[in-house]
Write an enzyme that holds these catalytic residues in place. Structure first.
Site, PDB file in Angstrom:
ATOM      1  N   GLY A  77       0.891  -1.187   0.099  1.00  0.00           N
ATOM      2  CA  GLY A  77      -0.107   0.136  -0.019  1.00  0.00           C
ATOM      3  C   GLY A  77       0.891   1.172   0.124  1.00  0.00           C
ATOM      4  O   GLY A  77       2.076   1.260  -0.020  1.00  0.00           O
ATOM      5  N   GLU A  97       3.846  12.921  -7.279  1.00  0.00           N
ATOM      6  CA  GLU A  97       3.529  12.698  -8.640  1.00  0.00           C
ATOM      7  C   GLU A  97       4.001  11.321  -8.888  1.00  0.00           C
ATOM      8  O   GLU A  97       3.240  10.394  -9.347  1.00  0.00           O
ATOM      9  CB  GLU A  97       4.218  13.538  -9.508  1.00  0.00           C
ATOM     10  N   GLU A 131       8.846  20.621  -0.933  1.00  0.00           N
ATOM     11  CA  GLU A 131       8.126  19.283  -0.681  1.00  0.00           C
ATOM     12  C   GLU A 131       9.003  18.368  -1.490  1.00  0.00           C
ATOM     13  O   GLU A 131       9.478  17.310  -0.958  1.00  0.00           O
ATOM     14  CB  GLU A 131       6.907  19.073  -1.248  1.00  0.00           C
TER      15      GLU A 131
END
Length: 308
Positions: A77, A97, A131
Site C-alpha cells: 500500500g 507525482e 516538498e
C-alpha cells in the site's frame, strides 16, 4: 525519527507544512474549509479527483523505478501520504507525482493525502518545490532548476532558501552553477551518464568548446573526477599565461579580431572539439594555435587533422 514526541521533517519544512498525527477519516467535501472543517487533515481521497501539479520540478520519471514502486504499492500500500490542496471539483497535487502514477497503475481507487490550505500560487510553487526537494529523488539538474525557480519566481534570497531547505549557501551555489554548462552536458548529468562531481569540475573551464572536449573524454575514456579537475587546472594555467590575440586597427589603439577570423575559429573549434586561436599580424601573416590537454587528446587531434 521523533524528538520530544514531535515528527522531524527536515529543517524549515515543518513550519511550512504541518503534519498532524490523526486517524484516517474519509475526505471532507470540497469547499467546506471555512465551515468548521480543519484545513490540515489526512484523508483517503479519490484518485480520479487529483489534478496534476503545474509546478512539478521532476522532468524525468524512470519507468523501471515506477514499476518497482507500483509493485511495492500492490504489496504494502501507500506508506507515505501525498500532499494536495483543495481545488475546483477535487484536489491539486503538491507532492507525490510518482506515488500517484504508480497507484493508478496499481489500480487504486483512493489513496491517503495530506490536505492543506494554500493561500496563493506563489506559496503553491514554494511548497511544491520544497516538498519535492525534501522528499523526492531529484537529479542534480532538477534540483538546480528548483533552486533557481525558488530564487527567481518566489523571490527568496540565498539565505532564505538555505533556511527553507536546510542546505548551506555553498551547496546551493554549486548546484546553480551546473546550469551554466552546455545543454548536452546537463542532459548527461540528468541521465546519470556524468556524475555531479565531473560536472562541477567542468564548470571551472570557461570555454564551452574545451568543456565539450573534456566531456567527450569522460564519456569515451571514463576518466575520473580527479583527472577532470587536473585538466581544468591545466586549462586555467594556460589561460593565465596566454596573451589575448588581437589585431591592431590604425593609430587609435583600439583592438579587435576580424569577423572572418572569428568565424574560422568557430568552425575549427566545432570540428576539433577544442580551443583554437588565430593570431593575425598586420603584414597578413599569422598563426593558428590548437590546444590539447593530455597526450590522449593530442593523439585524437592528430587523427582528426590527418583525416584518419
Amino acid at each position: 525519527m521523533t524528538t520530544k514526541g514531535k515528527p522531524v521533517l527536515g529543517r524549515g519544512l515543518a513550519s511550512l507544512i504541518p503534519r498532524p498525527v490523526v486517524s484516517m477519516p474519509p475526505a471532507q467535501p470540497v469547499g467546506r474549509q471555512d465551515d468548521g472543517v480543519t484545513n490540515e487533515i489526512i484523508a483517503n481521497i479519490e484518485i480520479d479527483k487529483i489534478q496534476s501539479n503545474p509546478y512539478q520540478p521532476r522532468a524525468d520519471f524512470d519507468p523501471v523505478a515506477l514499476d518497482e514502486l507500483r509493485q511495492s504499492i500492490v504489496e504494502k500500500g501507500i506508506i507515505q501520504p501525498i500532499t494536495v490542496r483543495r481545488a475546483d471539483d477535487g484536489y491539486q497535487l503538491i507532492s507525490g507525482e510518482r506515488r500517484v502514477r504508480a497507484a493508478r497503475e496499481a489500480g487504486l481507487v483512493r489513496l491517503p493525502a495530506y490536505i492543506i490550505r494554500v493561500k496563493s500560487n506563489e506559496e503553491m510553487l514554494e511548497l511544491a518545490l520544497i516538498e519535492n526537494l525534501q522528499r523526492e529523488h531529484l537529479n542534480p539538474i532538477e534540483i538546480a532548476i528548483s533552486y533557481r525557480r525558488l530564487i527567481e519566481e518566489v523571490q527568496l534570497t540565498h539565505d532564505q532558501l538555505s533556511q527553507r531547505i536546510g542546505k548551506d549557501r555553498t551547496t546551493i551555489t554549486n548546484y546553480l552553477r551546473l546550469l551554466k554548462l552546455p545543454d548536452v552536458i546537463q542532459s548527461a548529468v540528468r541521465k546519470g551518464d556524468v556524475s555531479p562531481g565531473h560536472a562541477r569540475a567542468l564548470i571551472n573551464v570557461e570555454d564551452p568548446a574545451v568543456q565539450l572536449a573534456i566531456f567527450n573524454r569522460i564519456i569515451d575514456k571514463q576518466i575520473s573526477v580527479r583527472e577532470v579537475e587536473r585538466l581544468a587546472r591545466d586549462y586555467q594555467r594556460k589561460k593565465t599565461r596566454r596573451a589575448p590575440a588581437s589585431l591592431p586597427l590604425g593609430d587609435s589603439g583600439v583592438t579587435a579580431i576580424s569577423s572572418s577570423v572569428a568565424s574560422v575559429e568557430d568552425k575549427l573549434r566545432q570540428r576539433l572539439g577544442t580551443k583554437v586561436s588565430i593570431k593575425t599580424m598586420q603584414d597578413g601573416k599569422g598563426e593558428i594555435v590548437v590546444e590539447y590537454y593530455s597526450p590522449d587528446d593530442l593523439e585524437r587531434l592528430i587523427e582528426l587533422i590527418a583525416g584518419e
